[in-house]
Design an enzyme around this catalytic site. Structure first.
Site, mmCIF file in Angstrom:
data_model
loop_
_atom_site.group_PDB
_atom_site.id
_atom_site.type_symbol
_atom_site.label_atom_id
_atom_site.label_comp_id
_atom_site.label_asym_id
_atom_site.label_seq_id
_atom_site.Cartn_x
_atom_site.Cartn_y
_atom_site.Cartn_z
ATOM 1 N N GLU A 112 0.695 -1.618 4.257
ATOM 2 C CA GLU A 112 0.780 -1.285 5.679
ATOM 3 C C GLU A 112 2.115 -0.662 6.072
ATOM 4 O OE1 GLU A 112 0.621 -5.866 5.564
ATOM 5 O OE2 GLU A 112 0.316 -4.224 4.179
ATOM 6 N N VAL A 113 3.169 -0.898 5.289
ATOM 7 C CA VAL A 113 4.468 -0.309 5.634
ATOM 8 C C VAL A 113 4.431 1.206 5.541
ATOM 9 C CG1 VAL A 113 5.744 -2.394 5.005
ATOM 10 C CG2 VAL A 113 5.452 -0.576 3.306
#
Length: 163
Positions: free
Chosen positions: A136-137
């Site tokens: 998700e980063v």
């Protein structure tokens, strides 16, 4: 239990939770999270369960959050999104605090929330080619609910030199 997970218990007391959405790479949805919480709650109250195995059906352990579910959350209120995050935190805390040994068996990918599940298990067994990451980063999201589970508290009171 459902089409999202399977729960099997052997006569010898080995429970296995299988993420069962191989067509979606076992991605999490709110339904998956609710069913995992219910399964863990049920197992934690059964003294005959000697250990718990968590695994994924198909090529991947889990790709993390279902993208369709994530997109639908954009239409939720702030309070609804907070409640969603709290359910994920409850899932991770429930797995982390199971009264029996927990073992994750990993093949393929374990991304995002799936990595959180691995961090909450006592033992992780993975194929050499397995991949784990907080994916998700890459899209600007902080794994704030999951990341704390990946850090084991340091026991500073320990006095021997085995640390």
């Amino acid at each position: 239990m459902s089409d999202h997970i399977r729960l099997d218990i052997t006569a010898s007391g080995v429970a296995t939770i299988t993420l069962n959405r191989p067509d979606k790479r076992n991605a999490f949805s709110s339904k998956t999270i609710r069913e995992l919480i219910a399964a863990l709650d049920s197992l934690s109250n059964q003294p005959n369960i000697r250990c718990l195995i968590v695994q994924g059906e198909g090529k991947h352990f889990s790709a993390g959050a279902d993208l369709a579910w994530m997109k639908s959350m954009a239409n939720n209120s702030r309070e609804e999104n907070i409640q969603d995050a709290k359910r994920l935190a409850l899932l991770l805390s429930s797995l982390d605090n199971m009264p029996m040994p927990t073992i994750a068996v990993v093949q393929g990918c374990a991304f995002g929330g799936a990595l959180g599940l691995l961090c909450c298990c006592d033992i992780v067994i993975g194929e050499e080619s397995s991949l784990c990451c907080f994916s998700e980063v890459k899209i600007g999201l902080i794994p704030a609910t999951i990341a704390p589970m990946s850090f084991e508290p340091l026991d500073l009171a320990r006095q021997d030199d085995t640390c």
